[in-house]
Scaffold this motif. Structure first.
Motif, PDB file in Angstrom:
ATOM      1  N   SER A   1      16.843  43.404  -3.538  1.00 53.45           N
ATOM      2  CA  SER A   1      16.020  43.011  -4.668  1.00 53.45           C
ATOM      3  C   SER A   1      14.539  43.231  -4.428  1.00 53.45           C
ATOM      4  O   SER A   1      14.035  43.041  -3.341  1.00 53.45           O
ATOM      5  CB  SER A   1      16.272  41.538  -4.950  1.00 53.45           C
ATOM      6  OG  SER A   1      15.465  41.129  -6.009  1.00 53.45           O
ATOM      7  N   PHE A   2      13.868  43.656  -5.491  1.00 54.48           N
ATOM      8  CA  PHE A   2      12.414  43.780  -5.431  1.00 54.48           C
ATOM      9  C   PHE A   2      11.745  42.434  -5.650  1.00 54.48           C
ATOM     10  O   PHE A   2      10.556  42.283  -5.416  1.00 54.48           O
ATOM     11  CB  PHE A   2      11.934  44.703  -6.569  1.00 54.48           C
ATOM     12  CG  PHE A   2      12.294  46.137  -6.404  1.00 54.48           C
ATOM     13  CD1 PHE A   2      13.431  46.655  -7.010  1.00 54.48           C
ATOM     14  CD2 PHE A   2      11.500  46.987  -5.667  1.00 54.48           C
ATOM     15  CE1 PHE A   2      13.771  47.983  -6.878  1.00 54.48           C
ATOM     16  CE2 PHE A   2      11.837  48.331  -5.535  1.00 54.48           C
ATOM     17  CZ  PHE A   2      12.966  48.828  -6.141  1.00 54.48           C
ATOM     18  N   VAL A   3      12.515  41.487  -6.176  1.00 56.77           N
ATOM     19  CA  VAL A   3      11.911  40.253  -6.663  1.00 56.77           C
ATOM     20  C   VAL A   3      11.484  39.332  -5.524  1.00 56.77           C
ATOM     21  O   VAL A   3      12.215  39.088  -4.575  1.00 56.77           O
ATOM     22  CB  VAL A   3      12.888  39.542  -7.619  1.00 56.77           C
ATOM     23  CG1 VAL A   3      12.349  38.213  -8.063  1.00 56.77           C
ATOM     24  CG2 VAL A   3      13.174  40.438  -8.801  1.00 56.77           C
ATOM     25  N   THR A   4      10.275  38.806  -5.664  1.00 51.91           N
ATOM     26  CA  THR A   4       9.641  37.988  -4.638  1.00 51.91           C
ATOM     27  C   THR A   4      10.478  36.796  -4.228  1.00 51.91           C
ATOM     28  O   THR A   4      11.046  36.100  -5.062  1.00 51.91           O
ATOM     29  CB  THR A   4       8.296  37.491  -5.185  1.00 51.91           C
ATOM     30  OG1 THR A   4       7.493  38.644  -5.445  1.00 51.91           O
ATOM     31  CG2 THR A   4       7.577  36.601  -4.196  1.00 51.91           C
ATOM     32  N   THR A   5      10.541  36.556  -2.942  1.00 51.62           N
ATOM     33  CA  THR A   5      11.350  35.450  -2.431  1.00 51.62           C
ATOM     34  C   THR A   5      10.566  34.486  -1.548  1.00 51.62           C
ATOM     35  O   THR A   5      11.129  33.590  -0.955  1.00 51.62           O
ATOM     36  CB  THR A   5      12.523  35.988  -1.589  1.00 51.62           C
ATOM     37  OG1 THR A   5      12.014  36.995  -0.704  1.00 51.62           O
ATOM     38  CG2 THR A   5      13.574  36.623  -2.475  1.00 51.62           C
ATOM     39  N   TRP A   6       9.284  34.671  -1.451  1.00 47.80           N
ATOM     40  CA  TRP A   6       8.477  33.737  -0.655  1.00 47.80           C
ATOM     41  C   TRP A   6       7.095  33.643  -1.247  1.00 47.80           C
ATOM     42  O   TRP A   6       6.478  34.644  -1.583  1.00 47.80           O
ATOM     43  CB  TRP A   6       8.395  34.215   0.798  1.00 47.80           C
ATOM     44  CG  TRP A   6       7.595  33.278   1.658  1.00 47.80           C
ATOM     45  CD1 TRP A   6       8.043  32.185   2.335  1.00 47.80           C
ATOM     46  CD2 TRP A   6       6.185  33.331   1.903  1.00 47.80           C
ATOM     47  NE1 TRP A   6       7.018  31.557   2.981  1.00 47.80           N
ATOM     48  CE2 TRP A   6       5.854  32.237   2.741  1.00 47.80           C
ATOM     49  CE3 TRP A   6       5.153  34.187   1.507  1.00 47.80           C
ATOM     50  CZ2 TRP A   6       4.566  31.973   3.182  1.00 47.80           C
ATOM     51  CZ3 TRP A   6       3.851  33.941   1.937  1.00 47.80           C
ATOM     52  CH2 TRP A   6       3.578  32.836   2.773  1.00 47.80           C
ATOM     53  N   MET A   7       6.580  32.410  -1.372  1.00 49.06           N
ATOM     54  CA  MET A   7       5.181  32.225  -1.761  1.00 49.06           C
ATOM     55  C   MET A   7       4.600  31.143  -0.881  1.00 49.06           C
ATOM     56  O   MET A   7       5.324  30.342  -0.295  1.00 49.06           O
ATOM     57  CB  MET A   7       5.068  31.825  -3.235  1.00 49.06           C
ATOM     58  CG  MET A   7       5.452  32.913  -4.205  1.00 49.06           C
ATOM     59  SD  MET A   7       5.128  32.426  -5.914  1.00 49.06           S
ATOM     60  CE  MET A   7       3.424  32.925  -6.076  1.00 49.06           C
ATOM     61  N   GLU A   8       3.276  31.090  -0.815  1.00 46.02           N
ATOM     62  CA  GLU A   8       2.640  30.092   0.047  1.00 46.02           C
ATOM     63  C   GLU A   8       2.932  28.690  -0.453  1.00 46.02           C
ATOM     64  O   GLU A   8       3.036  28.465  -1.659  1.00 46.02           O
ATOM     65  CB  GLU A   8       1.123  30.304   0.037  1.00 46.02           C
ATOM     66  CG  GLU A   8       0.706  31.537   0.808  1.00 46.02           C
ATOM     67  CD  GLU A   8      -0.753  31.890   0.596  1.00 46.02           C
ATOM     68  OE1 GLU A   8      -1.275  32.617   1.444  1.00 46.02           O
ATOM     69  OE2 GLU A   8      -1.329  31.449  -0.399  1.00 46.02           O
ATOM     70  N   PRO A   9       3.017  27.713   0.466  1.00 46.02           N
ATOM     71  CA  PRO A   9       3.317  26.335   0.074  1.00 46.02           C
ATOM     72  C   PRO A   9       2.325  25.782  -0.956  1.00 46.02           C
ATOM     73  O   PRO A   9       2.711  25.007  -1.829  1.00 46.02           O
ATOM     74  CB  PRO A   9       3.195  25.562   1.390  1.00 46.02           C
ATOM     75  CG  PRO A   9       3.387  26.571   2.455  1.00 46.02           C
ATOM     76  CD  PRO A   9       2.923  27.886   1.922  1.00 46.02           C
ATOM     77  N   GLU A  10       1.065  26.193  -0.875  1.00 39.48           N
ATOM     78  CA  GLU A  10       0.088  25.695  -1.854  1.00 39.48           C
ATOM     79  C   GLU A  10       0.475  26.135  -3.253  1.00 39.48           C
ATOM     80  O   GLU A  10       0.330  25.393  -4.218  1.00 39.48           O
ATOM     81  CB  GLU A  10      -1.318  26.240  -1.534  1.00 39.48           C
ATOM     82  CG  GLU A  10      -2.022  25.563  -0.376  1.00 39.48           C
ATOM     83  CD  GLU A  10      -1.431  25.955   0.973  1.00 39.48           C
ATOM     84  OE1 GLU A  10      -0.578  26.853   0.993  1.00 39.48           O
ATOM     85  OE2 GLU A  10      -1.833  25.364   1.977  1.00 39.48           O
TER      86      GLU A  10
END
Lengths: 502, 509
Positions: A62-71
């Protein structure tokens, strides 16, 4: 808010999570249960069942984002109860959307004055974005034909057969004919020359893809533009271009700023990009921007009196969560141009590294190009092994990786390939580990002595067939065929035209 | 992942509010060149969002604004799942299928015991309605093609009180919208008129369970019976779609004997918003079809997703998985009794609010008791001050209570609408009544809007009036001030009055 009843809080057996009676009864699948259950039980049960879902971060398909910063997670969670469409109630959120549209439109060099609001909107994903863009083209074209007194009942759209399935959806749902430029071996994107040839008076637009789903390649939008400008001069049809930059829209401006593919080309009238791919936001946000006001017919815009204020809306969806829009704005200002550039450069480096390792094994042909979306598409050099890409994909699952295998789009559907998408959170260490696991899988295959196995199989299969004729009238015939058909079912010859990859 | 740079450890940046980022205004048009530290980004955006309204005081919206913390936890954990990756997340897909089954059975779909229902999770009722409409359009076109008749002018019959997404569907998918107009005191679609409007090009008749304007349920049973009759005469076989966006999670619990769903033979599809009385945050709806034959196979796409075949029929593709999981959580956490308790609470609170308003003696209640728990009310006398002013003044107390005009042909009726959600409790209802009374007192003390408008336009066109001394003595003297008199009778004053009285029709959501 359901308050616990006396009976629930009495029984001590209920206070220990895993001893409660709710753990013993199976969860309802068809009918709503009569009684309520305590909230921690509900949480635990669902949580436990969801453990069997795959790990999103190991999903290399998948191209779809699976992680972002906790903030950012924190920001998104606090916005989860905001209904984005309540523009009057949440003016700041609406303003954030407008800012994102402005930034993205200018990133694509849209024709908009300093200080002016660009024309575009947020959508739930590129599917909705493409439907809106397509609708705008269809309506413009219909109006033009009506004014000319010509028939307007047979609109068509020209694309490569490597388009993502949402274009086929658009065509089918909105009754537009899809004219596909077929691929060929070694050329896996839309050929601009053939595309320009296919354009006729009923063509509402030509769609070019920046970042083909199959191998990440960028189509040559500039050449398409130049050829189409020429043809338009001859025919007077004024056929426009739409660029489906779902994955490439957040790559090209940072890694290849001199590549002309966006509004710098005069025939490009609208562009869509997925915020949830390389826009680095979780699933659920896409963007569509138009070159200028004239490219979006006013009659498609609805003016809602929402909570007393007038606002124009042009989307297919109405109520939806506000979190992803806020997430997108967070990323745009948190990272800025330099941040996105660093991340995309990282992805490209990791993709190159993985490509090198795979090439070093000597067993794979690389189908992805260096200039493109950071994706590594590869296929086996030696087909006579008796093992194909589907099996490699299956065996990789054992290690936890999800690496999908596909057939190429027509007319190159005899080509099988594996595809690894390199996202922000796919580090170099993970690349090394993946390469290592792929080599292990190849060794496993070799250990099975494929050439000898093939011969043995053929002998047994012939034996089987003889037995089958004997048992022709019995039910067991079905099981034999299924065993064989299990492999053939995924054979390229049996590929259904309505199937597409994503 | 952007790693922090050496300059980030600069002392002046450590305290969030002392950092230089908080002094610069946030970029609005162009992407900024540099990155900024993540806590600065968080704080800046969070601070700006403080100026958004409080979702829970938004009494205009049906959409859920509170869920239990356990569910919030589940939602957060699923936030990085792309729902459409069915092969990768088989459990999530299974949860969607269970929700579809449960909701289909709630609507009495004619399924045998273990049979899988036909339906899908959508992003909201807008998408659900477009899918249902598409299915009807395609079925009708196929039928007409088979009969060798023209199929280029499909239409759909609804009441003028439909939500805007039906107009979107009509406009985007090129279907004509034939609206049954409302009239004073009858603010929903009249089944008799609707059936009259049905012709051979009608792809379906859409009935609303829970009108947006006043929460009323339309009489689907009567519509069904009349349409059965007409179908027998004409042979057109026109079906019904029920837009149960708000009512779908009310009627089965509060009015189980009301026949509006698949118990009626002509109802072929139903949509409901999971994010309204389904009690989930914004971003989920459901559309259910009666049976396989009601969803033409050619509309279904078979995707080869990650190697496995699966059928999909949605407009959106990638989207978050959180809301689907949350819907399943609610269905099993609350169960039938839980939903019934909550809806009874809502109905009781709505009644308390309505009673409180009636006691002021200044309002007519336009919502019915049987319907979605909302209170729609209008002033008995709105010549001096109207509902829009009440809405404005209530904002000062923090309440968002919208004012609308009714749909055609009843647009001379203006009303206020308070939606009673799960988290609108009895004390809030009482507080609202008190605040409305305060607002009424405030308004009574002010000159009427008409007077204010006329005065303003007078002063604008004749600034010399400000100099005339006779005006501020008393009203008996006013008539002797000939300038004032002249102007009052002049065109400008009449224009201002006309402008005030003309009501622009506006759409409610």
């Amino acid at each position: 808010m359901v308050l616990p009843t006396a009976a629930e809080s009495d029984n001590p057996a209920n206070s220990c999570m895993f001893a409660s009676r709710y753990m013993q009864s199976p969860l309802p699948r068809f009918r709503m249960p009569e009684k309520s259950i305590p909230k921690d039980a509900a949480y635990q049960i669902i949580n436990d069942e969801l453990m069997l879902d795959g790990n999103p971060r190991l999903n290399l398909a998948s191209f779809v984002t699976t992680w972002m910063e906790p903030e950012c997670d924190k920001l998104m969670m606090s916005a989860v109860n905001k209904n984005y469409v309540d523009m009057d109630e949440y003016p700041v959120t609406t303003d954030l959307q407008n800012r994102c549209v402005n930034m993205i439109a200018r990133l694509f060099h849209a024709e908009v004055e300093d200080g002016d609001q660009a024309v575009g909107c947020a959508t739930v994903g590129s599917s909705e974005a493409i439907m809106l863009a397509g609708l705008a083209f269809k309506r413009k074209w219909q109006n033009k034909r009506k004014a000319q007194g010509k028939p307007y009942d047979k609109p068509n759209i020209v694309t490569g057969s490597n388009v993502q399935v949402c274009w086929e959806k658009f065509a089918r749902y909105f009754e537009v004919e899809l004219k596909e430029v077929k691929l060929r071996e070694g050329y896996y994107v839309m050929d601009p020359k053939k595309a320009a040839e296919m354009v006729d008076e009923n063509t509402i637009c030509v769609c070019a893809i920046l970042g083909s789903t199959y191998n990440g390649e960028f189509e040559d939008v500039k050449m398409l533009n130049d050829l189409l400008v020429q043809k338009n001069k001859e025919t007077g049809w004024n056929t426009p271009i739409h660029v489906d930059a779902a994955s490439g829209g957040f790559i090209a401006p940072f890694l290849y700023p001199d590549l002309e593919w966006d509004f710098r080309l005069p025939l490009v009238r609208s562009i869509n990009v997925s915020g949830h791919k390389y826009g680095l936001v979780y699933a659920g946000v896409g963007w569509v921007v138009w070159r200028s006001k004239q490219d979006l017919p006013e009659e498609l815009i609805f003016h809602i009196n929402y909570l007393g204020a007038d606002q124009p809306t042009f989307t297919l969806n109405f109520s939806k969560g506000a979190s992803q829009i806020i997430g997108q704005y967070y990323q745009l200002i948190r990272l800025g141009f330099e941040g996105y550039k660093l991340i995309m450069e990282n992805c490209r480096t990791n993709a190159r590294y993985l490509t090198e390792i795979l090439e070093k094994t000597g067993r794979f042909t690389i189908l992805s190009k260096d200039v493109g979306v950071p994706v590594v598409a590869f296929s086996l050099k030696d087909k006579s092994l008796g093992h194909d890409e589907y099996e490699i994909s299956d065996h990789l699952r054992k290690f936890g990786w999800v690496v999908p295998a596909y057939t190429m789009a027509p007319d190159a559907q005899h080509v099988l390939l594996l595809r690894v998408v390199v996202r922000e959170d796919f580090s170099r260490t993970l690349a090394e580990r993946l390469a290592h696991n792929i080599e292990e899988v190849l060794h496993e295959f070799e250990a099975l002595h494929p050439k000898i196995t093939k011969v043995v199989k053929e002998i047994l299969v012939t034996e089987d067939e003889k037995n089958d004729q004997v048992e022709a009238k019995e039910n067991s015939k079905k099981t034999h065929e299924n065993r064989r058909r299990g492999r053939q079912a995924r054979h390229p010859d049996s590929v259904d035209k309505t199937k597409g990859i994503c | 992942m952007v790693l922090s740079r050496a300059t980030d450890s600069d002392g002046s940046i450590h305290s969030t509010f002392a950092s230089r980022y908080v002094q610069e205004s946030l970029p609005r048009f162009q992407m900024p060149e540099r990155s900024i530290p993540k806590d600065a980004a968080y704080q800046i955006i969070s601070d700006e969002l403080m100026l958004d309204g409080n979702p829970r005081l938004n009494l205009a919206s049906f959409v859920t604004t509170w869920m239990e913390p356990e569910c919030d936890k589940l939602i957060m954990q699923a936030i990085n799942k792309n729902y459409v990756d069915m092969d990768e997340y088989p459990v999530t897909t299974e949860l969607q299928n269970r929700c579809v089954n449960i909701i289909a059975n709630l609507f009495n779909a004619p399924l045998s015991n273990e049979e899988e229902a036909v339906g899908v999770g959508t992003v909201g009722s807008s998408e659900a309605i477009m899918l249902a409409g598409l299915a009807f359009k395609r079925k009708w076109q196929n039928k007409r093609k088979a009969e060798g008749k023209p199929y280029d002018k499909p239409n759909i019959v609804t009441g003028a009180n439909v939500q805007v997404c039906w107009e979107k569907f009509a406009r985007y998918f090129e279907v004509e919208l034939k609206e049954v107009k409302l009239r004073k005191d009858y603010y929903i679609m009249d089944p008799v008129k609707a059936v009259e409007m049905v012709d051979e090009n009608t792809i379906c008749v859409a009935a609303i369970l829970g009108s947006t304007y006043n929460g009323e349920f339309e009489d689907v049973k009567l519509l069904n019976d009349l349409l059965l009759q007409k179908n027998k005469e004409t042979g057109w076989d026109t079906p019904i779609h029920v837009d149960a966006a708000s009512g779908g999670f009310i009627a089965p619990f509060l009015y189980p004997d009301l026949e509006w769903d698949f118990r009626l033979p002509l109802v072929k599809s139903i949509n409901v918003s999971g994010h309204k009385y389904g009690l989930v945050y914004a971003g989920i709806g459901w559309v259910i079809w009666r049976a396989k034959q009601d969803l033409p196979e050619e509309l279904i796409f078979h995707i080869n997703y990650l190697g496995a075949d699966q059928p999909t029929f949605t407009l959106n593709f990638s989207k978050g998985a959180s809301q689907i999981i949350a819907q399943y959580y609610q269905l099993i956490r609350l169960g039938f009794e839980g939903y019934r308790n909550i809806m009874s609470n809502c109905a009781a609170n709505a009644k308390a609010l309505a009673d409180g308003l009636v006691r002021t003696g200044r309002f007519d209640i336009l919502s019915k008791e049987v319907g979605v728990p909302l209170v729609a009310f209008s002033l008995k006398d709105n010549s001096k001050h109207d509902e829009y002013e009440i809405a404005d003044h209530l904002r000062r107390y923090g309440w968002i209570v919208p004012a609308y005009t009714m749909a055609p042909d009843a647009q001379q009726v203006t009303l206020l609408r308070v939606v009673v959600r799960e988290d609108f409790n009895r004390s809030l209802a009482e507080r609202l009544v008190r605040d409305i009374e305060k607002v009424l007192h405030e308004l009574d003390a002010l000159p009427s809007k008409l007077v204010t408008e006329v005065t303003a336009s007078l002063v604008e066109s004749h600034p010399e009036l400000k100099e005339v001394k006779d005006i501020d003595i008393d009203s008996t003297k006013l008539n002797s001030c000939h300038v004032f008199n002249e102007v009052l009778n002049s065109q400008k004053a009449v224009k201002a009055w006309k402008k005030f009285v003309a009501q622009k029709a506006n759409r409610v959501c």
